[in-house]
Every structure is written in C-alpha cells, then in structure tokens.
Enzyme design. Structure first.
Site, PDB file in Angstrom:
ATOM      1  N   ASP A   1       0.857  -1.287  -0.021  1.00  0.00           N
ATOM      2  CA  ASP A   1      -0.114   0.044   0.071  1.00  0.00           C
ATOM      3  C   ASP A   1       0.850   1.131   0.038  1.00  0.00           C
ATOM      4  O   ASP A   1       0.557   2.517  -0.679  1.00  0.00           O
ATOM      5  CB  ASP A   1      -1.076   0.066   1.075  1.00  0.00           C
ATOM      6  CG  ASP A   1      -2.037   1.122   1.084  1.00  0.00           C
ATOM      7  OD1 ASP A   1      -2.378   1.452  -0.074  1.00  0.00           O
ATOM      8  OD2 ASP A   1      -2.540   1.318   2.155  1.00  0.00           O
TER       9      ASP A   1
ATOM     10  N   CYS B   1      -3.739   6.079  -2.092  1.00  0.00           N
ATOM     11  CA  CYS B   1      -4.598   5.214  -2.621  1.00  0.00           C
ATOM     12  C   CYS B   1      -4.726   5.653  -4.329  1.00  0.00           C
ATOM     13  O   CYS B   1      -5.070   6.920  -4.455  1.00  0.00           O
ATOM     14  CB  CYS B   1      -5.938   5.080  -2.321  1.00  0.00           C
ATOM     15  SG  CYS B   1      -7.024   3.989  -3.727  1.00  0.00           S
TER      16      CYS B   1
END
Length: 306
Positions: free
Chosen positions: A21, A244
């Site tokens: 991530d 993101c």
C-alpha cells in the site's frame, strides 16, 4: 515512560502494508532489490505480518508490476500476504507459493466502480470464487473494506451500509476483515460506533482489523478507539508511506513508527524494535529521495544525528 490505560489489549498485531500500500503510490517504480531489502528489514525489526505486493494488472498499478520477481527474491514463510484482485491474480499467487491473500472491496458504489469497474454486488460476486478456491487450497484470506467512514464522491457513508457489506465479506469466508478509512475522515466516535455495529451484526471482534489514513491527523486517535473497542490488529505503513491511486484525497497511511511509539507508551506489546524500524524508514527515505512523513521517524532520526 510506560503508563498503561484500562481497557486495552496486552498485545497488538501490526499488519504492515508499506511494501504494498505504501509503494504502490510512488510516482516511479522502486527497484526489486530495494523492495526485497525493505521487506527483509521490516521482518528483522520484528514485524510478523508484512503485506508484500499486489498481483494486479501491471498497466493499472505499474509500481507493482514486478510482483512475481519480488516474491521469487524472498523466502516463502508465513505472514507474507499479497493482494489479489480476481481469479487470475489468485492463479499467479498460487504459482508463487503464496499462502495468504487479501481481496479489496468497497463499501460505496462509486468507489467500487472507479476501483474495480463493478458495482458492490458485482465485485462481491467476483470475489466469491476467489475466496472459495483460496480456502479450498488452504490459504488464509483477508477482506479489505474501503471507504468505511467517508467517500470523496458520496460523502458520509452510513454505518449500516458499511456493516451490510462487511457481513457479506465475512460470509464469503474471509478469515479477517480490515475496515479501511481510505480518505482519513473518520473520528473516534464514528470508529467506536462502526465496530460496535459490526459486532452486533455477528462479526467477531477478533476478526476485525482497522486501516486508517492520516489525512486529517486522526489515525492514531482512531486506532486507540478501535483498541478500546476490542480490536487487536492494526494496519500501518512504515514511514507513513502510501495512499490510494484511485482516490486522490487518500493521503498517507498511519505510520508504523507512530503507532509503535504510542503502543510502547501504553505498555502494549507489539514485538517491534522501534529503533530498527526507524532506521529502516530512514534508509528507504534515502532511496526515495525525500524525508519520511512520520513524526516519530523525524524526531528519532534528529536525536540520533545530534
């Protein structure tokens, strides 16, 4: 100084997401050798669960296009889950000898369409055979649920809407459910209410993890609220890396060092060597060409250099 608070667990598992991530949001790809060394350093610092990469289409997340090469460079051992988007991703994971996977769902329709090009129902239908086959192959499966506190297109997300999707993920067969405040808008009362509603819906608190972004500086406070609600697994990213790529308002993850500093001060065990972890993030920041956003990394690195 360690000063415990009542109502906290004795030990917390930190689910480290930096290699996946964190690095997926970099503007340029990080060399495989650096990624492999990053994972090795994280493990040496005591992190037992490290999400290593994602087996997604290289054209969608080019920063992780080297997933198979990275997995081949690392020993096969427990606590190294990878994200898979579909059955093709699961095939790739199995070919690499992966034993733990994660899937990534959305609590909102808009993000489901933007991230997965499907409705919420269609995405869950896509994940059902992935989880079924993974469990048949003996794999551990985590289910991520994003946008649990707010959505950049839809605004506030009703708790009952989040819990309904969460319940369906658990019913698919996910061993663990990570509730993600993808854009970092949640506050402690909302987190407490959400976890309480999930438990009331029959989701055991032992299966719940939390994943907070620090857009509004609430990630640590929200983590503490989750721990007081009975959660014992918290996602974090070394150095505070990440975001993101499909939601521009999603800034960095909760920094693992900041979380460890707080938990150490509360007397909660993590098994993590904070000094070694800080050294790892300083090393990686040098490779990335910019300082770490983690306050603890900056503070301890400054003390070290005096």
């Amino acid at each position: 100084m360690r000063v415990p608070l009542d109502g906290l667990p004795e030990r917390v598992t930190i689910y480290e997401v930096g290699p996946r991530d964190g690095l997926q949001n970099e503007s340029t790809a990080v060399p495989v050798a650096v990624k492999a060394e990053f994972v090795r350093r994280l493990a040496a610092a005591g992190l037992r669960v490290i999400e290593t990469t994602s087996l997604v289409r290289p054209d969608l997340v080019p920063q992780l296009a080297d997933a198979e090469e990275l997995l081949a460079a690392l020993p096969r051992e427990p606590g190294r889950p990878v994200l898979v988007p579909n059955l093709r991703g699961l095939d790739r994971a199995l070919a690499c000898g992966v034993t733990e996977i994660a899937i990534f769902a959305s609590a909102t329709e808009t993000f489901a369409r933007r991230n997965l090009n499907r409705t919420v129902d269609e995405s869950l239908d896509m994940f059902a055979p992935v989880v079924e086959r993974a469990r048949a192959e003996g794999l551990w499966v985590r289910g991520y649920l994003s946008m649990v506190c707010g959505d950049p297109w839809e605004g506030d997300v009703p708790i009952e809407q989040v819990v309904a999707v969460a319940r369906r993920l658990v019913d698919l067969g996910c061993s663990e459910l990570s509730l993600g405040d993808t854009i970092g808008v949640g506050t402690p009362g909302q987190v407490t209410a959400l976890i309480g509603a999930a438990v009331a819906a029959g989701i055991e608190v032992e299966r719940i993890a939390v994943h907070f972004h620090d857009t509004y500086g609430q990630a640590l406070a929200n983590s503490l609220a989750a721990l007081r609600a009975g959660v014992t697994t918290v996602d974090a990213s070394a150095g505070g890396l990440g975001g993101c790529p499909f939601a521009r308002s999603a800034t960095g993850n909760l920094a693992t060092e900041d979380l460890v500093w707080m938990l150490d001060g509360l007397g909660v065990e993590t098994g993590v060597d904070l000094t070694a972890l800080v050294e790892t993030s300083v090393w990686l920041a040098g490779k990335l060409g910019r300082p770490s956003p983690s306050r603890v990394v900056r503070a301890l690195a400054k003390e070290r250099d005096r």
